[in-house]
Structure formats: structure tokens, C-alpha cells
Design a protein around this motif. Structure first.
Motif, mmCIF file in Angstrom:
data_model
loop_
_atom_site.group_PDB
_atom_site.id
_atom_site.type_symbol
_atom_site.label_atom_id
_atom_site.label_comp_id
_atom_site.label_asym_id
_atom_site.label_seq_id
_atom_site.Cartn_x
_atom_site.Cartn_y
_atom_site.Cartn_z
ATOM 1 N N PRO A 69 0.022 -1.893 5.169
ATOM 2 C CA PRO A 69 -0.046 -3.021 6.099
ATOM 3 C C PRO A 69 -1.347 -3.809 5.948
ATOM 4 O O PRO A 69 -2.352 -3.297 5.457
ATOM 5 N N SER A 70 -1.319 -5.054 6.373
ATOM 6 C CA SER A 70 -2.523 -5.872 6.389
ATOM 7 C C SER A 70 -3.596 -5.202 7.236
ATOM 8 O O SER A 70 -3.315 -4.639 8.298
ATOM 9 N N GLY A 71 -4.836 -5.260 6.762
ATOM 10 C CA GLY A 71 -5.949 -4.619 7.444
ATOM 11 C C GLY A 71 -6.270 -3.238 6.914
ATOM 12 O O GLY A 71 -7.287 -2.649 7.283
ATOM 13 N N THR A 72 -5.422 -2.712 6.017
ATOM 14 C CA THR A 72 -5.633 -1.386 5.431
ATOM 15 C C THR A 72 -6.623 -1.475 4.268
ATOM 16 O O THR A 72 -6.605 -2.421 3.496
ATOM 17 N N SER A 73 -7.473 -0.471 4.129
ATOM 18 C CA SER A 73 -8.352 -0.376 2.958
ATOM 19 C C SER A 73 -7.585 0.249 1.801
ATOM 20 O O SER A 73 -6.774 1.164 2.001
ATOM 21 N N CYS A 74 -7.830 -0.236 0.599
ATOM 22 C CA CYS A 74 -7.218 0.379 -0.581
ATOM 23 C C CYS A 74 -8.279 0.509 -1.667
ATOM 24 O O CYS A 74 -9.301 -0.185 -1.649
ATOM 25 N N HIS A 75 -8.035 1.409 -2.601
ATOM 26 C CA HIS A 75 -8.986 1.648 -3.673
ATOM 27 C C HIS A 75 -8.382 1.238 -5.016
ATOM 28 O O HIS A 75 -7.166 1.048 -5.139
ATOM 29 N N ALA A 76 -9.215 1.092 -6.003
ATOM 30 C CA ALA A 76 -8.765 0.698 -7.332
ATOM 31 C C ALA A 76 -7.731 1.690 -7.858
ATOM 32 O O ALA A 76 -7.930 2.904 -7.785
ATOM 33 N N GLY A 77 -6.623 1.163 -8.348
ATOM 34 C CA GLY A 77 -5.543 1.991 -8.872
ATOM 35 C C GLY A 77 -4.482 2.343 -7.856
ATOM 36 O O GLY A 77 -3.448 2.922 -8.215
ATOM 37 N N GLN A 78 -4.697 1.998 -6.594
ATOM 38 C CA GLN A 78 -3.736 2.346 -5.539
ATOM 39 C C GLN A 78 -2.620 1.306 -5.463
ATOM 40 O O GLN A 78 -2.859 0.095 -5.589
ATOM 41 N N ALA A 79 -1.406 1.763 -5.244
ATOM 42 C CA ALA A 79 -0.267 0.866 -5.060
ATOM 43 C C ALA A 79 -0.334 0.241 -3.671
ATOM 44 O O ALA A 79 -0.525 0.936 -2.676
ATOM 45 N N ILE A 80 -0.168 -1.073 -3.623
ATOM 46 C CA ILE A 80 -0.167 -1.788 -2.351
ATOM 47 C C ILE A 80 1.252 -1.977 -1.833
ATOM 48 O O ILE A 80 1.502 -1.885 -0.632
ATOM 49 N N LEU A 81 2.180 -2.213 -2.744
ATOM 50 C CA LEU A 81 3.577 -2.433 -2.338
ATOM 51 C C LEU A 81 4.486 -2.071 -3.496
ATOM 52 O O LEU A 81 4.177 -2.350 -4.662
ATOM 53 N N HIS A 82 5.611 -1.461 -3.138
ATOM 54 C CA HIS A 82 6.623 -1.092 -4.136
ATOM 55 C C HIS A 82 7.977 -1.603 -3.664
ATOM 56 O O HIS A 82 8.310 -1.512 -2.471
ATOM 57 N N CYS A 83 8.740 -2.158 -4.585
ATOM 58 C CA CYS A 83 10.067 -2.674 -4.228
ATOM 59 C C CYS A 83 11.049 -2.457 -5.365
ATOM 60 O O CYS A 83 10.666 -2.211 -6.506
ATOM 61 N N ALA A 141 -4.767 -17.988 5.522
ATOM 62 C CA ALA A 141 -6.217 -17.794 5.618
ATOM 63 C C ALA A 141 -6.579 -17.123 6.934
ATOM 64 O O ALA A 141 -7.442 -16.234 6.982
ATOM 65 N N LEU A 142 -5.928 -17.541 8.025
ATOM 66 C CA LEU A 142 -6.177 -16.923 9.328
ATOM 67 C C LEU A 142 -5.820 -15.448 9.300
ATOM 68 O O LEU A 142 -6.584 -14.596 9.775
ATOM 69 N N LYS A 143 -4.657 -15.131 8.760
ATOM 70 C CA LYS A 143 -4.237 -13.730 8.732
ATOM 71 C C LYS A 143 -5.216 -12.887 7.910
ATOM 72 O O LYS A 143 -5.545 -11.758 8.290
ATOM 73 N N ALA A 144 -5.685 -13.453 6.801
ATOM 74 C CA ALA A 144 -6.603 -12.712 5.939
ATOM 75 C C ALA A 144 -7.930 -12.443 6.636
ATOM 76 O O ALA A 144 -8.491 -11.340 6.538
ATOM 77 N N THR A 145 -8.465 -13.432 7.354
ATOM 78 C CA THR A 145 -9.736 -13.206 8.053
ATOM 79 C C THR A 145 -9.565 -12.231 9.211
ATOM 80 O O THR A 145 -10.459 -11.418 9.481
ATOM 81 N N LEU A 146 -8.436 -12.290 9.903
ATOM 82 C CA LEU A 146 -8.163 -11.305 10.941
ATOM 83 C C LEU A 146 -8.102 -9.898 10.353
ATOM 84 O O LEU A 146 -8.618 -8.940 10.935
ATOM 85 N N ALA A 147 -7.462 -9.764 9.194
ATOM 86 C CA ALA A 147 -7.360 -8.461 8.534
ATOM 87 C C ALA A 147 -8.737 -7.916 8.174
ATOM 88 O O ALA A 147 -8.960 -6.705 8.171
#
Length: 285
Positions: A69-83, A141-147
Motif C-alpha cells: 500500500p501507499s505509505g509503505t517502506s520498501c527496499h531494493a529488490g523488493q516486489a511492490i506489486l504483482h499481477c 502529487a498530493l497522494k505522494a506527499t501524503l504517503a
């Protein structure tokens, strides 16, 4: 981040990239073959825009099976979304989705860095983002800054009373501003009146005119520290904002100036995140 994105906006993003068909997929005969697609962070980021990417993929007839979800921290190599889905669906959604992720995650990550820096030096100071973004990108842009942990300074002209020098130039003098505000006291009972100033003398005139908050524009941090230290004991209920040219490299000085919030546009111009995309046959592991 409950920012509302109309369906026609999602459709317009898809339509902008593939208004008729994906010609390459058509020529290569990539139609209903079972496929899967994964978006992978190539750096350490704050995720933003994943819910909108889900809608893009769904509209293209794909199915999202997992995401951060938006606002989550992720690290290099981590999957953000799969479909998963037919090849034509995933290939059509591919670049639009990648663009959303790279733009939004870049802003969210820069925002998080700025907010963290400010809070470390002044836990009470807020980071507020302006409406000075590229046209058409306000919601993302708003959603990204909120995240990333910031709050909007002003979403539009209809939201707040913010008197700029341009308004003052048309009104003539401070007495006219004071008279206009006094005549509307009842209507402004639930509003905060913010007046932008550039000098200490203007700040004193704005207070006299009826300002609830002062927005100092492009005042050096050292000077602002001095002014706020003079004004706050005399006006303890007044709020102070620093605006103009605030970036990650000078945020500490402004955070320590004694203001209540830092107002910035710089976050909208953060470097994009580097998001990789892997597309495979549906039976791939």
C-alpha cells in the motif's frame, strides 16, 4: 491516503499511452497468453500510487494478486506489486503503471526524507506542500506527499484565505485590508487568515490588519529566527510559516527558526524512483 481519483482520470492515463491498440503486441501476436507482471524497487523507497496502478491494471483486464500500500517502506529488490492476466492486458498497463510508480514513489521518498529531517530537529514543525505542481498532476502529487508524511498547505483558491502581495497591490494599503477583514469577521469565524510578508515591518502591519498566521516568503533562516523570537512572545497565538526556496539542504535551518511549518514546492520535483518491471509467462515461478 484516501485521495479520490475519478474513473475518467484513470481512463485518460491509459488512453494517453494506448488510445487505439498496442501495435507491437498486435504484430507479435501477443493476445490472450497467460502472463504475469511484477514491479520491483531498484532502491529503498516509500511506496505511493499502488492503488491507482491497481485500477489501471484492472481496467486493462488484469488482476492484481499482491501489492504494497501507499505509505509503505520498501527496499531494493523488493516486489511492490504483482499481477496476472492476458498478455495484451499487462503489456497495455505496463508503462502507464511504471510511470505512476516512478513519479509518485520519487516524491514520497523525498517527502519522507524532508519530514524526517525536520521532525528530528523540531518535532512540532510540520511540512506543508503547495499547489505549485505541474498542471494535471495535483491528485497524484498530493497522494505522494501524503504517503511521505507531509500535509497540503493549500489545495486550491476555494479552501483558504491567503493574502499575497498581489492582493495588497490591488487593495491599496494595509488599512483597506484591515477594513475588509473586519467587515467579514462573522463569515471568517471558522477560517484562518494567512498573510504573506517579506519584512518585519510588513509582519507587524499584517498582525495589525488581523492576520491569524504569517507566511514569510524567501526570508533567510537566520533572519527569520530573529523575527520569530521577537514576535512570538508578543503574539503567542499567532502562527508562523516559512515559504520560498525550502529544500532538503536547508530544511534544518528553517526547522530550527521557530516557525510552526515549512511550506515547500520542491518535493514535486524529486528525482523519479527507479522501478523495474518483469513480465513472464503465466506458468513462470
Amino acid at each position: 491516503m484516501p485521495v479520490f481519483f475519478e474513473q475518467n482520470l484513470i481512463d485518460s492515463w491509459i488512453n494517453e499511452d494506448a488510445p487505439l491498440l498496442d501495435l507491437t503486441s498486435q504484430v507479435m501476436g501477443l493476445h490472450h497468453q497467460a502472463s504475469q507482471m511484477t514491479f520491483i524497487a531498484r532502491g529503498n523507497y516509500i511506496v505511493a500510487g499502488s492503488e491507482e496502478v491497481m485500477r489501471v491494471i484492472t481496467n486493462c483486464q488484469g488482476q492484481v494478486t499482491d501489492y504494497l500500500p501507499s505509505g509503505t517502506s520498501c527496499h531494493a529488490g523488493q516486489a511492490i506489486l504483482h499481477c496476472t492476466g492476458p498478455a495484451h492486458a499487462l503489456l497495455r498497463a505496463w508503462k502507464v503503471s511504471q510511470n505512476i510508480f516512478e513519479f509518485a514513489c520519487g516524491i514520497a521518498t523525498q517527502t519522507h526524507a524532508l519530514v524526517t529531517t525536520v521532525k528530528h530537529h523540531n518535532s512540532k514543525a510540520a511540512v506543508l506542500t503547495t499547489r505549485k505542481h505541474a498542471p494535471g498532476l495535483r491528485k497524484l502529487a498530493l497522494k505522494a506527499t501524503l504517503a511521505g508524511g507531509a500535509m497540503p498547505h493549500r489545495l486550491g483558491l476555494s479552501e483558504t484565505v491567503l493574502i499575497f502581495p498581489q492582493h495588497r497591490a490591488l487593495l491599496g494599503d494595509w488599512q483597506n485590508i484591515q477594513a475588509a477583514l473586519q467587515a467579514r469577521q462573522g463569515e471568517l469565524a471558522e477560517k484562518t487568515v494567512v498573510i504573506e510578508v517579506e519584512t518585519l515591518e510588513q509582519a507587524k502591519q499584517a498582525i495589525q490588519a488581523g492576520a491569524d498566521a504569517l507566511q514569510f516568503d524567501k526570508v533567510p533562516a537566520a533572519q527569520l529566527t530573529e523575527w520569530v523570537s521577537q514576535l512570538r512572545p508578543l503574539h503567542p497565538h499567532l502562527r508562523f510559516l516559512a515559504a520560498g526556496g525550502i529544500r532538503l539542504d536547508n530544511a534544518v535551518a528553517y526547522a530550527c527558526s521557530g516557525v510552526d511549518a515549512l511550506v515547500t514546492s520542491s518535493l514535486y520535483y524529486a528525482p523519479p524512483a527507479d522501478i523495474g518491471v518483469r513480465i513472464e509467462k503465466g506458468d513462470a515461478q
